[in-house]
Write an enzyme that holds these catalytic residues in place. Structure first.
Site, PDB file in Angstrom:
ATOM      1  N   GLU A   1       7.171 -21.846   8.764  1.00 51.41           N
ATOM      2  CA  GLU A   1       7.372 -20.913   9.875  1.00 51.41           C
ATOM      3  C   GLU A   1       8.276 -21.482  10.964  1.00 51.41           C
ATOM      4  O   GLU A   1       8.768 -20.749  11.810  1.00 51.41           O
ATOM      5  CB  GLU A   1       6.032 -20.498  10.476  1.00 51.41           C
TER       6      GLU A   1
ATOM      7  N   GLU B   1       0.811  -1.211   0.000  1.00 46.35           N
ATOM      8  CA  GLU B   1       0.000   0.000   0.000  1.00 46.35           C
ATOM      9  C   GLU B   1       0.851   1.270   0.000  1.00 46.35           C
ATOM     10  O   GLU B   1       0.363   2.356  -0.322  1.00 46.35           O
ATOM     11  CB  GLU B   1      -0.930   0.020   1.213  1.00 46.35           C
TER      12      GLU B   1
END
Length: 294
Positions: free
Chosen positions: A113, A82
């Protein structure tokens, strides 16, 4: 160790979640969500430190790098992507990494992870250096992928920041700045995409927005470096010129075109009644800050 994490504890007010009415469920969620900004407020001093580090990185030609797994990784990527349209920043200036690569943005990549080496290798792939700020995000505060990344970032001398939703988290040990927002037990036990995710989103909003303000990408409260890449943003750019320079639509449109769609330059051209070339020179001398240019 999971049972010691507040994000994994059961919420005593939602023990009967499965038999609540829809309205009761929504009330419970809303009631819990209200506590999130209050928890974030307790960590503003640490968030401020993080912003100072990011501004320093930007001023030195460095980058802001978010790294996380699952929801945390997705939120980092969301904030990163963004920045380019909002602040006109190069795509490499703010980047987000998720355990398992971009495939993991839409579907889980099992085991990614839990691998410290993957965190290190992802940062090596973009040649992280002492100029950069690396922000590790993990609601639990114990994700190995994030720990590996923070360890490596610290080794090369980068600024390191950790964001977790548990106090005394493991990732905090590997960060120069630790942000620990204790959001408490989730409405749905262990579902950290809820309150923990909301807290992380609020913090990332603060860090990127305040940092961009700190390097001159905002005038007053206007996003003057917005990229006019579609009709909506072209019209927003003209409105920003109207509001910043107190002119009508036709005048804003004319200067927007004369300034080759450079909103900052258009504002300076109007307010100082100068040429496009002169406006660009004033922006260069003021490091992009409109107030200083004026």
């Amino acid at each position: 160790m999971l049972e010691k994490l507040t994000t994994e504890k059961r919420n005593s007010s939602t023990m009967d979640l499965d038999v609540m009415s829809i309205h009761e469920i929504l009330e419970a969620m809303n009631r819990e969500d209200v506590t999130v900004p209050q928890a974030v407020a307790m960590e503003l001093h640490s968030i401020e430190e993080a912003v100072q580090n990011v501004i320093q990185s930007f001023q030195e030609g460095g980058r802001l790098i978010y790294i996380g797994a699952g929801t945390s990784g997705r939120l980092g990527i969301l904030d990163a992507v963004e920045c380019k349209p909002t602040f006109g920043s190069p795509s490499e200036m703010v980047q987000g990494f998720i355990a398992g690569g971009m495939k993991a943005f839409t579907e889980a990549v099992e085991g990614a992870e839990d691998n410290e080496d993957l965190g290190e290798s992802d940062l090596k792939s973009i040649h992280v250096s002492e100029k950069d700020t690396v922000i590790g995000i993990a609601a639990s505060g114990r994700t190995p992928y994030v720990i590996g990344a923070l360890k490596y970032a610290g080794h090369v001398g980068a600024n390191t920041v950790s964001i977790s939703c548990n106090k005394n988290s493991e990732i905090s040990k590997f960060a120069n700045v630790k942000i620990e927002v204790e959001t408490g037990p989730e409405v749905l036990t262990g579902s950290t995409r809820l309150k923990a995710g909301t807290a992380q989103k609020l913090i990332l909003n603060m860090i990127s927005t305040a940092s961009m303000i700190g390097i001159g990408k905002v005038y007053k409260n206007l996003m003057v470096d917005v990229q006019s890449t579609n009709y909506k943003l072209v019209e927003r750019s003209k409105r920003i010129i109207m509001q910043a320079a107190d002119v009508d639509y036709d005048t804003a449109e004319k200067y927007f075109e004369d300034a080759q769609h450079n909103v900052k330059a258009a504002i300076i051209m109007i307010l100082l009644q100068c040429s496009y070339k002169e406006a660009l020179e004033k922006l260069k001398l003021s490091n992009g800050f409109i107030r200083k240019a004026l």
